[in-house]
Scaffold this motif. Structure first.
Motif, mmCIF file in Angstrom:
data_model
loop_
_atom_site.group_PDB
_atom_site.id
_atom_site.type_symbol
_atom_site.label_atom_id
_atom_site.label_comp_id
_atom_site.label_asym_id
_atom_site.label_seq_id
_atom_site.Cartn_x
_atom_site.Cartn_y
_atom_site.Cartn_z
ATOM 1 N N TYR A 118 -47.958 -9.080 -8.847
ATOM 2 C CA TYR A 118 -46.684 -8.637 -9.417
ATOM 3 C C TYR A 118 -45.511 -9.304 -8.696
ATOM 4 O O TYR A 118 -44.543 -9.758 -9.331
ATOM 5 N N ALA A 119 -45.587 -9.350 -7.375
ATOM 6 C CA ALA A 119 -44.497 -9.943 -6.600
ATOM 7 C C ALA A 119 -44.284 -11.408 -6.981
ATOM 8 O O ALA A 119 -43.149 -11.859 -7.201
ATOM 9 N N HIS A 120 -45.364 -12.166 -7.068
ATOM 10 C CA HIS A 120 -45.226 -13.588 -7.356
ATOM 11 C C HIS A 120 -44.842 -13.856 -8.805
ATOM 12 O O HIS A 120 -44.155 -14.849 -9.090
ATOM 13 N N LEU A 121 -45.235 -12.997 -9.699
ATOM 14 C CA LEU A 121 -44.794 -13.154 -11.086
ATOM 15 C C LEU A 121 -43.292 -12.928 -11.198
ATOM 16 O O LEU A 121 -42.613 -13.568 -12.013
ATOM 17 N N ASN A 122 -42.754 -12.021 -10.386
ATOM 18 C CA ASN A 122 -41.297 -11.847 -10.342
ATOM 19 C C ASN A 122 -40.603 -13.155 -9.969
ATOM 20 O O ASN A 122 -39.583 -13.532 -10.565
ATOM 21 N N LEU A 123 -41.140 -13.837 -8.991
ATOM 22 C CA LEU A 123 -40.548 -15.124 -8.593
ATOM 23 C C LEU A 123 -40.581 -16.118 -9.749
ATOM 24 O O LEU A 123 -39.613 -16.850 -9.982
ATOM 25 N N ALA A 124 -41.694 -16.154 -10.477
ATOM 26 C CA ALA A 124 -41.816 -17.081 -11.598
ATOM 27 C C ALA A 124 -40.824 -16.740 -12.702
ATOM 28 O O ALA A 124 -40.235 -17.633 -13.328
ATOM 29 N N ILE A 125 -40.626 -15.446 -12.945
ATOM 30 C CA ILE A 125 -39.646 -15.019 -13.955
ATOM 31 C C ILE A 125 -38.256 -15.520 -13.580
ATOM 32 O O ILE A 125 -37.513 -16.050 -14.416
ATOM 33 N N LYS A 126 -37.888 -15.356 -12.308
ATOM 34 C CA LYS A 126 -36.569 -15.805 -11.861
ATOM 35 C C LYS A 126 -36.436 -17.326 -11.964
ATOM 36 O O LYS A 126 -35.413 -17.846 -12.417
ATOM 37 N N ARG A 127 -37.474 -18.016 -11.573
ATOM 38 C CA ARG A 127 -37.400 -19.481 -11.512
ATOM 39 C C ARG A 127 -37.288 -20.087 -12.911
ATOM 40 O O ARG A 127 -36.569 -21.064 -13.121
ATOM 41 N N ASN A 162 -36.753 -18.188 -15.902
ATOM 42 C CA ASN A 162 -36.089 -17.314 -16.875
ATOM 43 C C ASN A 162 -37.075 -16.853 -17.953
ATOM 44 O O ASN A 162 -36.797 -16.903 -19.152
ATOM 45 N N LEU A 163 -38.235 -16.383 -17.516
ATOM 46 C CA LEU A 163 -39.322 -16.047 -18.438
ATOM 47 C C LEU A 163 -39.151 -14.652 -19.044
ATOM 48 O O LEU A 163 -38.555 -13.759 -18.431
ATOM 49 N N ASN A 164 -39.728 -14.490 -20.233
ATOM 50 C CA ASN A 164 -39.936 -13.172 -20.824
ATOM 51 C C ASN A 164 -41.400 -12.823 -20.589
ATOM 52 O O ASN A 164 -42.290 -13.441 -21.184
ATOM 53 N N MET A 165 -41.641 -11.840 -19.730
ATOM 54 C CA MET A 165 -43.014 -11.590 -19.303
ATOM 55 C C MET A 165 -43.311 -10.088 -19.256
ATOM 56 O O MET A 165 -42.474 -9.286 -18.862
ATOM 57 N N LEU A 166 -44.526 -9.748 -19.682
ATOM 58 C CA LEU A 166 -45.054 -8.399 -19.523
ATOM 59 C C LEU A 166 -46.205 -8.450 -18.526
ATOM 60 O O LEU A 166 -46.835 -9.496 -18.319
ATOM 61 N N PHE A 167 -46.490 -7.304 -17.927
ATOM 62 C CA PHE A 167 -47.590 -7.191 -16.972
ATOM 63 C C PHE A 167 -48.556 -6.154 -17.510
ATOM 64 O O PHE A 167 -48.180 -4.999 -17.738
ATOM 65 N N ASN A 213 -33.005 -7.025 -17.896
ATOM 66 C CA ASN A 213 -33.807 -7.211 -19.106
ATOM 67 C C ASN A 213 -35.020 -8.107 -18.881
ATOM 68 O O ASN A 213 -35.916 -8.152 -19.724
ATOM 69 N N LYS A 214 -35.013 -8.831 -17.767
ATOM 70 C CA LYS A 214 -36.140 -9.702 -17.446
ATOM 71 C C LYS A 214 -37.185 -8.989 -16.569
ATOM 72 O O LYS A 214 -38.267 -9.538 -16.356
ATOM 73 N N ARG A 215 -36.856 -7.819 -16.060
ATOM 74 C CA ARG A 215 -37.800 -7.110 -15.193
ATOM 75 C C ARG A 215 -38.952 -6.554 -16.033
ATOM 76 O O ARG A 215 -38.742 -6.009 -17.114
ATOM 77 N N MET A 216 -40.159 -6.687 -15.500
ATOM 78 C CA MET A 216 -41.340 -6.367 -16.300
ATOM 79 C C MET A 216 -41.435 -4.895 -16.664
ATOM 80 O O MET A 216 -42.085 -4.543 -17.647
ATOM 81 N N GLY A 217 -40.789 -4.035 -15.919
ATOM 82 C CA GLY A 217 -40.783 -2.626 -16.259
ATOM 83 C C GLY A 217 -39.718 -2.233 -17.258
ATOM 84 O O GLY A 217 -39.673 -1.075 -17.695
ATOM 85 N N MET A 218 -38.841 -3.164 -17.625
ATOM 86 C CA MET A 218 -37.737 -2.843 -18.532
ATOM 87 C C MET A 218 -37.788 -3.632 -19.833
ATOM 88 O O MET A 218 -36.853 -3.554 -20.629
ATOM 89 N N ARG A 219 -38.849 -4.362 -20.084
ATOM 90 C CA ARG A 219 -38.928 -5.184 -21.284
ATOM 91 C C ARG A 219 -38.938 -4.319 -22.537
ATOM 92 O O ARG A 219 -39.758 -3.410 -22.667
#
Length: 819
Positions: A93-102, A104-109, A382-388
């Motif tokens: 989860y932590a590293h996917l957050n970094l990828a989202i920031k880098r 600008n991904l739309n991602m679910l977990f 809006n990019k946080r995986m818990g708020m998609r």
């Protein structure tokens, strides 16, 4: 608990006999300096904070931030939770957050190891997603205390992911479905990536084994991508896992054959650099494949990325207890230290464990995470995986064509499925990106082939040149589990789907459906979750019609006893009344009305049972509409004097068994015109439920008006009689109700012989009518014995004819005529 003998923690797999050249299939990734020192330090602190919160959730009810010396009284009275999988989930989860920031991904977990809820909850608290939806879990000391102390207690979160968990689209109680759900979620969402963590225990399940092929049904031009992360920590509850005993060559060979590029992450000393670089590689590969497809240069059989994450089970927890290994063994699967409240040694181990994370250095004065940790989290909420929004507020209602425009002529004989197939073709045309059909390779057999007639409504199998890159709306894969999982993911992210199947085999997904219904129940009770479409099943190729029939390009073979099983009805009846809906439309027009209703409905589990063979169309579209709205009605055309003052009430529930009721009524009118018969058809099974027990249940007055207060009532039912007895239990008429239905008498035989075997034929219905009518009508009573003997004789003759000739007597299925 007896467990596997271990000689070292985190035991490596034994070497396979595969050649070393297999290792060349693994892509090279430069992991040495992927993260700069500040980012590396931040990710480590993020993980420490999440690990502390996770461990504290399992153990602490007071002193949740260790603001004074820990005491036994601070420990929860019941220790619940699964620690072993949590460190790996937090790492991912932590590293996917970094990828989202880098990027600008739309991602679910999606969390496959369902009991890893503490790990996910800790990450959701850190990113402030919990507070957005549930204010008592605010990102401060009070909110964190509420989260830790309330975990696995009444009013708090359970130990598995469920609908109360922000960001979730998967009920985590039963293993095996996370990957299929993930593939369904990204269909028709081209900018979405679902990162799905699959536990290596979960990966042993049949549903997961087939779901790995989900990419073969994703067109990268129109859909998003799934990034599977197989978390190999080596152990289940008391034994090693299959994947934990496979070496790198075996894993690379397996997944390469499935069509993946495999990246194994296992450098424990540099795990953050290794995983960060591997996720970066995976995102690059996903974008490369998608770009090719979206620029009209699709890659044939693209090899999608999969990450194999090897970390010790229970990593960073207690190492051993009384000479027995904990970290890196099955002993860390659930609660590693079980007697901390009473055992001083275990208590001191817990204290040392919790203090090792140094939580005070990771929180600010008021309890919010330090700035370094927040650097890991996407700035855009809006990019946080818990708020998609895809996970809780994405419902897109279908634009449905008027079903009455597909009406078939009253008095004709039509296949319900063929007629519905034509209507579904129109639904596809009106909803090219929000409607799909998930079918276990039976659309043609089930006579829904009309939906395959247009190019954009055909199959979407990307590994077949005939259906590749054509925007097909049909996913046909011979795994009911995969169809169900994809349907769930598609539905919970805002779209609508349909699952048609042979009747006998829908039961395969019975427990999946039950788990999904639990998710829906909790979602409806969670005020921040918005509407979702119903999940819709069409059950056909039923036990009542097993004969051969010609279809385009082939012939349906006979099926035998194995294909005769209507038990899925019972699975739906067992669900929460507010969710369960079962419909048995009696003809094609009623089926059209029912399908349109179910595709519009929200929050339900809808089961529609119908016939694929031509059967009479009893009602016009207008009559069918009224009948379906009511759920049941008196069929005056088949009743004596329109059903007034009946001696007996005959009830049909299901296509073929209703035909037999009508045939019996016509037969009785010839044989014993003195018998006054009322014919009732029930299309909505739930109206029979006890008054007040279901939203559709008839109240006592309505039930009396439809079935009378005191006349004998005979039900001819498509399913198992015990289901109907359960629904009718408590009704005042129970002592003069008789029921016949499927009773596990079957073989490869003619359709009418199947009805005879199960006592639901016209002769059986007529016998029940005469017996019932004789108790109220003296004119019937004096001829009852003779009539019943004659009907039994006709029953026997019909059975003998079928067995001697291999077909039913002539005129058996000619529509009855009333004079």
């Amino acid at each position: 608990m007896p467990g596997q003998e271990l000689y070292q923690p985190n035991p490596p797999p034994e070497a396979s006999l595969l050649p070393d050249s297999v290792l060349e299939l693994q892509p090279h990734v430069d992991k040495e300096q992927h993260l700069d020192p500040p980012t590396l330090a931040a990710i480590k602190k993020y993980r420490r904070a999440a690990l502390y919160i996770t461990a504290a959730m399992i153990y602490l009810k007071e002193n949740t931030l260790l603001e004074r010396d820990l005491k036994p009284e601070d420990i929860k009275p019941r220790l619940l939770g699964h620690w072993g999988t949590c460190p790996g989930l937090i790492l991912a989860y932590a590293h996917l957050n970094l990828a989202i920031k880098r990027h600008n991904l739309n991602m679910l977990f999606v969390t496959g190891p369902g009991h890893g809820a503490p790990a996910i909850l800790s990450c959701l608290w850190l990113e402030n997603s919990l507070a957005k939806f549930i204010p008592k879990y605010s990102r401060d000391r009070k909110g964190l205390h509420n989260l830790i102390s309330g975990f696995s207690s009444r009013g708090g979160f359970p130990s598995h992911i469920n609908a109360e968990t922000p960001g979730s689209i998967h009920e985590g109680g039963e293993l095996g479905y996370a990957l299929a759900v993930s593939f369904g979620a990204v269909m028709d969402k081209p900018d979405l990536i679902v990162a799905c963590v699959i536990g290596d225990g979960e990966a042993e399940t049949g549903p997961t084994a087939t779901a790995w092929h989900g990419y073969k049904y994703l067109d990268p031009a129109e859909s998003g991508a799934v990034l599977p992360i197989l978390h190999v920590n080596g152990f289940k509850i008391s034994e090693r896992t299959i994947f934990g005993c496979m070496d790198d060559k075996e894993i690379i060979s397996l997944f390469s054959g499935y069509g993946y590029q495999v990246r194994i992450v296992e450098d424990l000393e540099n795990i953050d650099q290794d995983l960060a670089a591997s996720i970066e590689w995976a995102i690059h590969e996903i974008k490369r494949i998608q770009k090719a497809a979206r620029t009209h240069k699709p890659i044939v059989k693209p090899r999608w990325p999969v990450i194999i994450l090897r970390t010790p089970k229970g990593w960073s927890g207690p190492k051993e207890l009384n000479g027995k290994l904990i970290e890196g063994s099955f002993a860390s699967h659930q609660v590693p230290l079980t007697n901390v409240k009473t055992d001083k040694h275990e208590f001191s181990m817990l204290k040392e464990w919790l203090e090792s994370y140094d939580i005070h250095s990771l929180l600010q004065k008021h309890g919010e995470p330090i700035d370094e940790i927040q650097q890991v989290i996407p700035w855009d909420e809006n990019k946080r995986m818990g708020m998609r929004k895809e996970t809780y507020d994405a419902h897109a209602p279908l634009e449905l064509p008027l079903w009455s425009d597909s009406e078939v002529k009253k008095g004709s004989q039509e296949s319900c499925m063929e007629v519905v197939g034509g209507y579904l073709l129109k639904v596809v045309a009106s909803n090219p990106k929000t409607f799909r059909i998930f079918s276990p390779d039976e659309l043609v057999s089930n006579k829904l082939f009309a939906v395959l007639e247009a190019p954009n409504s055909g199959r979407n199998f990307q590994w077949d040149i005939a259906s590749r890159n054509k925007g097909g709306r049909v996913v046909e894969v011979l795994s009911e589990h995969t169809c169900q999982g994809m349907l769930q993911g598609y539905t919970l992210t805002g779209r609508t789907g349909l699952f048609p199947s042979y009747e006998a085999f829908l039961g395969i997904v019975g427990t999946m459906c039950a788990q999904y219904a639990k998710f829906v129940k909790m979602a409806r009770e969670t005020d921040w979750r918005r509407d979702i479409s119903s999940i819709n099943y069409v059950e056909t190729s039923t036990w009542t019609r097993q004969e051969q029939r010609r279809i385009p390009n082939g012939r349906i073979p006979d099926n035998g006893f194995s294909h005769q099983n209507p038990s899925f009805i019972g699975s739906i009846l067992a669900l929460k009344a507010s969710i369960a809906r079962v419909y048995l439309p009696p003809d094609a027009n009623c089926f059209l009305s029912t399908v349109a209703h179910c595709l519009r409905a929200k929050h339900y589990v809808n089961l529609m049972v119908g016939s694929k063979q031509p059967t009479p169309v009893w009602l016009s579209a207008e009559e069918a509409d009224k009948h379906c709205i009511a759920g049941a009605s008196v069929w005056k055309f088949a009743s004596t004097d329109g059903g007034v003052k009946p001696d007996v009430v005959l009830v049909g529930i299901g296509v073929e068994v209703t035909f037999e009721v009508i045939a019996a009524a016509a037969l009785l009118r010839k044989l014993v015109p003195e018998l006054r018969v009322r014919v009732v058809n029930v299309t909505d099974l739930m109206i029979l439920s006890g008054s007040g027990s279901h939203p559709h249940a008839l109240d006592e007055d309505a039930f009396d008006a439809l079935f009378t207060k005191d006349a004998p009532i005979h039900f001819n039912y498509h399913g198992y009689p015990i289901e109907l007895r359960g629904l009718l239990f408590g009704r005042k008429q129970s002592n003069h109700i008789t029921i016949e239905g499927y009773k596990e008498e079957g073989t490869t035989t003619t359709p009418f012989d199947m009805l005879l075997c199960n006592n639901v034929s016209r002769f059986d219905v007529a016998i029940a009518a005469v017996r019932g009518g004789a108790t109220r009508n003296p004119k019937v009573q004096v001829v009852a014995h003779q009539l019943i003997a004659g009907l039994k004789h006709e029953h026997q003759k019909a059975a003998e004819y079928a067995r001697a000739n291999g077909i039913d007597p002539p005129e058996t299925f000619v529509t009855p005529v009333f004079h």
